[in-house]
Design an enzyme around this catalytic site. Structure first.
Site, PDB file in Angstrom:
ATOM      1  N   LYS A 186       0.877  -1.171   0.000  1.00 35.10           N
ATOM      2  CA  LYS A 186       0.000   0.000   0.000  1.00 35.10           C
ATOM      3  C   LYS A 186       0.909   1.213   0.000  1.00 35.10           C
ATOM      4  O   LYS A 186       1.438   1.621   1.031  1.00 35.10           O
ATOM      5  CB  LYS A 186      -0.878  -0.010   1.257  1.00 35.10           C
ATOM      6  CG  LYS A 186      -2.251   0.596   1.079  1.00 35.10           C
ATOM      7  CD  LYS A 186      -2.257   2.075   0.733  1.00 35.10           C
ATOM      8  CE  LYS A 186      -2.067   2.957   1.931  1.00 35.10           C
ATOM      9  NZ  LYS A 186      -1.850   4.380   1.586  1.00 35.10           N
ATOM     10  N   GLU A 262       9.072   1.316  11.326  1.00 33.91           N
ATOM     11  CA  GLU A 262      10.080   2.385  11.204  1.00 33.91           C
ATOM     12  C   GLU A 262       9.315   3.693  11.283  1.00 33.91           C
ATOM     13  O   GLU A 262       8.566   4.038  10.362  1.00 33.91           O
ATOM     14  CB  GLU A 262      10.813   2.288   9.860  1.00 33.91           C
ATOM     15  CG  GLU A 262      11.600   1.003   9.652  1.00 33.91           C
ATOM     16  CD  GLU A 262      12.820   0.870  10.546  1.00 33.91           C
ATOM     17  OE1 GLU A 262      13.170   1.833  11.242  1.00 33.91           O
ATOM     18  OE2 GLU A 262      13.416  -0.223  10.562  1.00 33.91           O
ATOM     19  N   CYS A 296      13.353  10.801   7.309  1.00 31.24           N
ATOM     20  CA  CYS A 296      13.144  10.467   8.725  1.00 31.24           C
ATOM     21  C   CYS A 296      14.400  10.750   9.529  1.00 31.24           C
ATOM     22  O   CYS A 296      14.340  11.015  10.717  1.00 31.24           O
ATOM     23  CB  CYS A 296      12.739   9.009   8.855  1.00 31.24           C
ATOM     24  SG  CYS A 296      13.879   7.903   8.034  1.00 31.24           S
ATOM     25  N   GLU A 398       8.167  16.391  15.734  1.00 31.80           N
ATOM     26  CA  GLU A 398       8.740  16.169  14.401  1.00 31.80           C
ATOM     27  C   GLU A 398       8.003  17.074  13.419  1.00 31.80           C
ATOM     28  O   GLU A 398       6.783  17.019  13.293  1.00 31.80           O
ATOM     29  CB  GLU A 398       8.548  14.701  13.980  1.00 31.80           C
ATOM     30  CG  GLU A 398       9.144  14.444  12.598  1.00 31.80           C
ATOM     31  CD  GLU A 398       8.847  13.034  12.074  1.00 31.80           C
ATOM     32  OE1 GLU A 398       7.681  12.611  12.082  1.00 31.80           O
ATOM     33  OE2 GLU A 398       9.799  12.374  11.629  1.00 31.80           O
TER      34      GLU A 398
HETATM   35  P1  NAD Z   1       1.878   8.327   7.552  1.00 27.83           P
HETATM   36  O1  NAD Z   1       1.987   7.553   8.806  1.00 27.83           O
HETATM   37  O2  NAD Z   1       0.925   9.450   7.499  1.00 27.83           O
HETATM   38  O3  NAD Z   1       1.485   7.369   6.337  1.00 27.83           O
HETATM   39  C1  NAD Z   1       2.272   6.262   5.989  1.00 27.83           C
HETATM   40  C2  NAD Z   1       1.402   5.232   5.303  1.00 27.83           C
HETATM   41  O4  NAD Z   1       0.477   4.703   6.226  1.00 27.83           O
HETATM   42  C3  NAD Z   1       0.603   5.773   4.133  1.00 27.83           C
HETATM   43  O5  NAD Z   1       0.618   4.832   3.104  1.00 27.83           O
HETATM   44  C4  NAD Z   1      -0.792   5.914   4.739  1.00 27.83           C
HETATM   45  O6  NAD Z   1      -1.816   5.847   3.795  1.00 27.83           O
HETATM   46  C5  NAD Z   1      -0.826   4.716   5.659  1.00 27.83           C
HETATM   47  N1  NAD Z   1      -1.771   4.804   6.772  1.00 27.83           N
HETATM   48  C6  NAD Z   1      -2.176   5.904   7.448  1.00 27.83           C
HETATM   49  N2  NAD Z   1      -3.032   5.562   8.433  1.00 27.83           N
HETATM   50  C7  NAD Z   1      -3.179   4.210   8.385  1.00 27.83           C
HETATM   51  C8  NAD Z   1      -3.925   3.267   9.145  1.00 27.83           C
HETATM   52  N3  NAD Z   1      -4.684   3.626  10.165  1.00 27.83           N
HETATM   53  N4  NAD Z   1      -3.823   1.963   8.814  1.00 27.83           N
HETATM   54  C9  NAD Z   1      -3.056   1.557   7.795  1.00 27.83           C
HETATM   55  N5  NAD Z   1      -2.333   2.415   7.030  1.00 27.83           N
HETATM   56  C10 NAD Z   1      -2.378   3.728   7.335  1.00 27.83           C
HETATM   57  O7  NAD Z   1       3.372   8.801   7.210  1.00 27.83           O
HETATM   58  P2  NAD Z   1       3.830   9.742   5.998  1.00 27.83           P
HETATM   59  O8  NAD Z   1       3.315  11.110   6.289  1.00 27.83           O
HETATM   60  O9  NAD Z   1       3.532   9.088   4.726  1.00 27.83           O
HETATM   61  O10 NAD Z   1       5.417   9.732   6.150  1.00 27.83           O
HETATM   62  C11 NAD Z   1       6.118  10.604   6.975  1.00 27.83           C
HETATM   63  C12 NAD Z   1       6.456   9.956   8.301  1.00 27.83           C
HETATM   64  O11 NAD Z   1       7.197   8.756   8.059  1.00 27.83           O
HETATM   65  C13 NAD Z   1       7.331  10.782   9.201  1.00 27.83           C
HETATM   66  O12 NAD Z   1       6.869  10.676  10.524  1.00 27.83           O
HETATM   67  C14 NAD Z   1       8.698  10.129   9.082  1.00 27.83           C
HETATM   68  O13 NAD Z   1       9.557  10.322  10.178  1.00 27.83           O
HETATM   69  C15 NAD Z   1       8.319   8.705   8.929  1.00 27.83           C
HETATM   70  N6  NAD Z   1       9.396   7.955   8.288  1.00 27.83           N
HETATM   71  C16 NAD Z   1      10.151   7.102   9.058  1.00 27.83           C
HETATM   72  C17 NAD Z   1      11.203   6.400   8.491  1.00 27.83           C
HETATM   73  C18 NAD Z   1      12.051   5.458   9.318  1.00 27.83           C
HETATM   74  O14 NAD Z   1      12.781   4.676   8.731  1.00 27.83           O
HETATM   75  N7  NAD Z   1      11.980   5.497  10.639  1.00 27.83           N
HETATM   76  C19 NAD Z   1      11.485   6.556   7.123  1.00 27.83           C
HETATM   77  C20 NAD Z   1      10.701   7.438   6.371  1.00 27.83           C
HETATM   78  C21 NAD Z   1       9.655   8.122   6.964  1.00 27.83           C
END
Ligand code: NAD
Length: 494
Positions: A186, A262, A296, A398
């Site tokens: 997804k 992550e 991230c 963040e």
């Molecule tokens: P997000 O959590 O908003 O979304 C990530 C994914 O989860 C998307 O595909 C979204 O549609 C899906 N999603 C959202 N709610 C859901 C639910 N209830 N059930 C299932 N799926 C769901 O994150 P984002 O805004 O896309 O990305 C940015 C974030 O990602 C930042 O917090 C960043 O720090 C983190 N990030 C972490 C790493 C790491 O390796 N630690 C790497 C990259 C990004």
């Protein structure tokens, strides 16, 4: 069937059981390019029936040819994906740039080549992977032998963010497939194109239908949640925000499914007075502003030892003001727009909060005028603040934007304490030419990744992941295989 291009607007379909399919409920949404607000593609939102079909296709693949395939053949097919992606490099690049707005110079040396290389890395890791055996003494003197046996976990739900769409997705799909699993991916609703395009390459290289499936849509009450709640998903790997990770962990608890998470971070950079200032400035410019601060591992909290504080602030300001904010195709562009107007609103709310909470704005702080054609895009100024209290929201939360706060410190102990005073624990960079100090400080920082005199220097065999609220589990090399394989112990009494 290839992806359909309709009336000049690309349609991003779901990829289920080796075929592209529109949403069975006919629901679609616009995927907006953050450079100028144009429609990059129309995305077909998977409903419950589509997600169910994808999970069933993956289960069927596990029971069929893929589940029986010899390891060598499986790894050969996975290696062929690298050439398959590289043969269509320009298409992947254009799709990634249209979805994210990131500079071509960045996506062409990071996102696409490393996104492709992940398949090679994990095929190689799997080739040299081995189990363990133990010889045990028993009271009758005959002994026993124990050995481990591994099998794939089954159907893996892969939920991805938008900041490095292809790279972070193949970082999960690469090891999952190398271990013999099938996946349902997804991608983020903001960046659906490269994951969807990869379906064509899977078919081209002969990965059996159902091994790789893509369902598009949002999180709650949409494809993301339908996937994580589906009982046919055996394990879930997720990269994204901490709060989403909590929701996914709750879904995974039903049926006791394993999770790899992550999550977010609030990363500090510590600059000691004995650093090489040129290296520290060059590294900090990258760690704060690369990918418009949407990494991230990005640094948002700089701690600088007092004797060099003023020099550091003025040199970082000079560096930021020399950066070019511009369109992806311009070779001189250092920074593109944020991923969306919605995300810009979030980042700008912190720009406002910083001023309200008493910050001195060293540079930036607003929205640049990019001209009529681009002003509908999600442009933002790279920003530096000083003068905030440690509990101000831009210091604790963040932001995920091109900004940092710089604060002076006086002792090593104080720098460690401030760095650790966070619910997050993802990454830190330490800048010092005193290696004794570096090795003394590094193990005391409560994060999963510490860099000394560098940032984002990665060897893909090493453990990657966060502590505290930045995640659960580690990815990379053998660490990834641990998650995607189920280990059994077999005991033979001699
Ligand atoms: P997000 O959590 O908003 O979304 C990530 C994914 O989860 C998307 O595909 C979204 O549609 C899906 N999603 C959202 N709610 C859901 C639910 N209830 N059930 C299932 N799926 C769901 O994150 P984002 O805004 O896309 O990305 C940015 C974030 O990602 C930042 O917090 C960043 O720090 C983190 N990030 C972490 C790493 C790491 O390796 N630690 C790497 C990259 C990004």
């Amino acid at each position: 069937m290839d992806q359909v291009v309709n009336q000049d607007i690309k349609q991003t379909l779901n990829f289920i059981g080796g075929k592209y399919r529109p949403s069975s409920s006919n629901k679609t949404f616009e995927n907006i390019c953050p450079v100028d607000g144009s429609v990059a593609s129309i995305v077909h939102e998977a409903d419950k029936a589509d997600v169910d079909a994808a999970v069933k296709a993956a289960q069927a693949a596990m029971k069929g040819e893929w589940g029986q395939m010899p390891l060598t053949k499986r790894l050969d097919l996975i290696c062929n994906l690298v050439d398959g992606i590289n043969a269509r490099f320009d298409e992947f690049l254009a799709a990634e740039v249209a979805d994210t707005g990131k500079p071509v110079s960045l996506a062409s040396h990071l996102d696409i080549p490393r996104g492709a290389a992940n398949f090679q890395v994990f095929a190689d890791t799997m080739k040299s992977h081995h189990g363990e055996s133990f010889k045990q003494e028993t009271p009758d003197g005959a002994g026993a032998i124990h050995y481990t046996s591994e099998r794939p976990k089954g159907v893996i739900g892969v939920i991805c963010p938008w900041n490095l769409p292809l790279l972070l997705m193949t970082w999960k799909v690469g090891p999952a497939l190398a271990c013999g699993n099938a996946v349902v991916v997804k991608p983020s609703e903001e960046t659906p194109q490269t994951a969807t395009l990869l379906g064509e390459v899977m078919n081209e290289v002969g990965i059996p239908a159902g091994v790789y499936n893509v369902i598009n849509g949002f999180g709650p009450d949409s494809a993301g949640e339908f996937l994580t709640q589906h009982p046919g998903v055996d394990a879930i790997t997720f990269t994204g925000e901490t709060i989403t990770g909590e929701a996914i962990m709750k879904s995974a608890a039903v049926g006791m499914r394993d999770v790899s998470l992550e999550l977010g971070g609030k990363n500090a950079g510590i600059v000691f007075a004995d650093c090489d200032m040129d290296k520290a400035i060059e590294g900090t410019l990258r760690s704060v502003f690369a990918n418009c601060g949407q990494v991230c591992l990005s640094t948002e909290k700089m701690l600088v030892e007092r004797p060099i504080f003023d020099e550091f602030v003025s040199r970082l300001k000079e560096g930021v003001e020399a950066m070019k904010v511009g369109v992806p195709e311009d070779k001189d562009t250092n920074m593109g727009p944020l991923v969306s107007l919605e995300h810009r609103d979030k980042v700008l709310s912190y720009y406002e909060a910083a001023v309200k909470e008493g910050a001195t704005v060293v540079t930036g702080g607003g929205v640049p005028d990019m001209g009529d054609e681009l002003n509908k895009g999600a442009w933002i100024e790279p920003t530096i603040w000083t003068g905030l209290a440690d509990d101000a929201s831009p210091i604790t939360d963040e932001i995920f934007g091109p900004c940092c706060h710089i604060r002076p410190f006086d002792t090593e102990e104080e720098a460690i304490e401030i760095t650790n005073d966070s619910p997050y624990g993802l990454a830190t960079s330490i800048w010092t030419e005193n290696l004794t100090r570096a090795h003394r400080v590094a193990p005391q920082i409560e994060v999963g990744l510490t860099w000394i005199n560098c940032w984002f220097l990665r060897d893909l065999r090493t453990p990657f992941g966060g502590s505290k609220q930045s995640g659960i589990g580690r990815e990379g090399g053998e660490y990834s295989l641990e998650f995607y394989l189920e280990t059994s112990n077999i005991c033979v009494k001699l």
